[in-house]
Write an enzyme that holds these catalytic residues in place. Sequence first.
Site, mmCIF file in Angstrom:
data_model
loop_
_atom_site.group_PDB
_atom_site.id
_atom_site.type_symbol
_atom_site.label_atom_id
_atom_site.label_comp_id
_atom_site.label_asym_id
_atom_site.label_seq_id
_atom_site.Cartn_x
_atom_site.Cartn_y
_atom_site.Cartn_z
ATOM 1 N N HIS A 155 0.854 -1.190 0.000
ATOM 2 C CA HIS A 155 0.000 0.000 0.000
ATOM 3 C C HIS A 155 0.883 1.231 0.000
ATOM 4 O O HIS A 155 1.803 1.356 0.815
ATOM 5 C CB HIS A 155 -0.925 0.024 1.219
ATOM 6 C CG HIS A 155 -1.846 1.207 1.225
ATOM 7 N ND1 HIS A 155 -2.950 1.267 0.402
ATOM 8 C CD2 HIS A 155 -1.814 2.370 1.908
ATOM 9 C CE1 HIS A 155 -3.569 2.424 0.598
ATOM 10 N NE2 HIS A 155 -2.893 3.110 1.502
ATOM 11 N N ASP A 200 -11.110 -6.722 4.440
ATOM 12 C CA ASP A 200 -11.163 -5.339 4.886
ATOM 13 C C ASP A 200 -10.080 -4.562 4.165
ATOM 14 O O ASP A 200 -8.883 -4.800 4.386
ATOM 15 C CB ASP A 200 -10.968 -5.257 6.404
ATOM 16 C CG ASP A 200 -12.076 -5.962 7.165
ATOM 17 O OD1 ASP A 200 -13.240 -5.806 6.775
ATOM 18 O OD2 ASP A 200 -11.762 -6.681 8.137
ATOM 19 N N LEU A 201 -10.461 -3.641 3.311
ATOM 20 C CA LEU A 201 -9.533 -2.942 2.436
ATOM 21 C C LEU A 201 -8.413 -2.273 3.227
ATOM 22 O O LEU A 201 -8.668 -1.461 4.122
ATOM 23 C CB LEU A 201 -10.290 -1.894 1.607
ATOM 24 C CG LEU A 201 -9.443 -1.093 0.598
ATOM 25 C CD1 LEU A 201 -8.867 -2.015 -0.462
ATOM 26 C CD2 LEU A 201 -10.281 0.014 -0.035
ATOM 27 N N ASP A 202 -7.166 -2.637 2.873
ATOM 28 C CA ASP A 202 -5.963 -2.032 3.458
ATOM 29 C C ASP A 202 -5.867 -2.206 4.963
ATOM 30 O O ASP A 202 -5.204 -1.431 5.652
ATOM 31 C CB ASP A 202 -5.891 -0.531 3.118
ATOM 32 C CG ASP A 202 -5.778 -0.274 1.625
ATOM 33 O OD1 ASP A 202 -5.254 -1.144 0.916
ATOM 34 O OD2 ASP A 202 -6.224 0.804 1.177
ATOM 35 N N GLU A 203 -6.514 -3.227 5.514
ATOM 36 C CA GLU A 203 -6.493 -3.424 6.960
ATOM 37 C C GLU A 203 -6.007 -4.805 7.368
ATOM 38 O O GLU A 203 -6.182 -5.226 8.509
ATOM 39 C CB GLU A 203 -7.885 -3.151 7.548
ATOM 40 C CG GLU A 203 -8.330 -1.691 7.418
ATOM 41 C CD GLU A 203 -9.617 -1.395 8.164
ATOM 42 O OE1 GLU A 203 -10.057 -2.279 8.927
ATOM 43 O OE2 GLU A 203 -10.172 -0.305 7.973
#
Length: 289
Positions: free
Chosen positions: A198, A232-235
């Site tokens: 990311h 969970d996006l980017d988590e």
Amino acid sequence: MIHETTPLRARLLISCLDQPGIVSAVSSFLHQHQANIVQSDQYSTDPSGGMFFIRIEFDLFENGLKFANVKKAFAEVADSFKMDWQMELASRRKKMAIFVSKEDHCLLELLWKWRAGELKVDIPLVISNHDSLRQEVEGYGIPFYHIPVTKETKHEAEAEAIQLINQHEADFIVLARYMQILSPAFVGTFPKRIINIHHSFLPAFIGANPYAKAFARGVKLIGATAHYVTNDLDEGPIIEQDVLRVNHRYTTDQLRVVGRNVERITLARAVMWHANDQIIVHGNKTVVF
């Protein structure tokens, strides 16, 4: 005891509730199977009832059949302590599939390290939703597959990608700036086996256009985060993060250049740790030995 044969190096990763006797049981088991421990690293979240993590490298002095027997026999020890565990031969090169879109910096960093022998994996395929990097990939002798993705064809595109990954028997997937959100079905097919980079120091600036957001906030550090992909996006569980210093004179484009440098370094480091069996995932965190 002096052994004249070349040893087989193996790795054992364990996580379980912390309790007395774990290290003793594992060490005794390896001794009983004439294994020689060459490195051991451990971590406990709380000695009185927390989680216990350990990574052991050991040598065996017989053929691969001996390793298979040891791995099978260890299940009894693991069951007695309710361990999550994995045991791998260090010599087994994992197969890494790479997904990429248009930006090439993370892809080329991985390919360069692979060709230089620094990244000890096999790369059976690269998949992209654009055809622009075909020449660079095929120049390394790696098969390149162009799978366009639209909102209407996303399901079919992911099904084709899954088929190719299984066909090439890839062990894990690296998203080297693959600018598509993977569906829950795809992520669920490869749990703890998808690594993403990311272009931000998570949890700051989640989502798109992080450098514009960073510029607007006047940040003094530009970072990147490599993590396992979850729904969970980017988590997902963070593997590695790094930063480079900037100042008020940097434009958005200059921040982006700095960001690309830290992205490729951070991703390559995380991939190397995964390939070397140095990571244990526990919940939404990682322990990296």
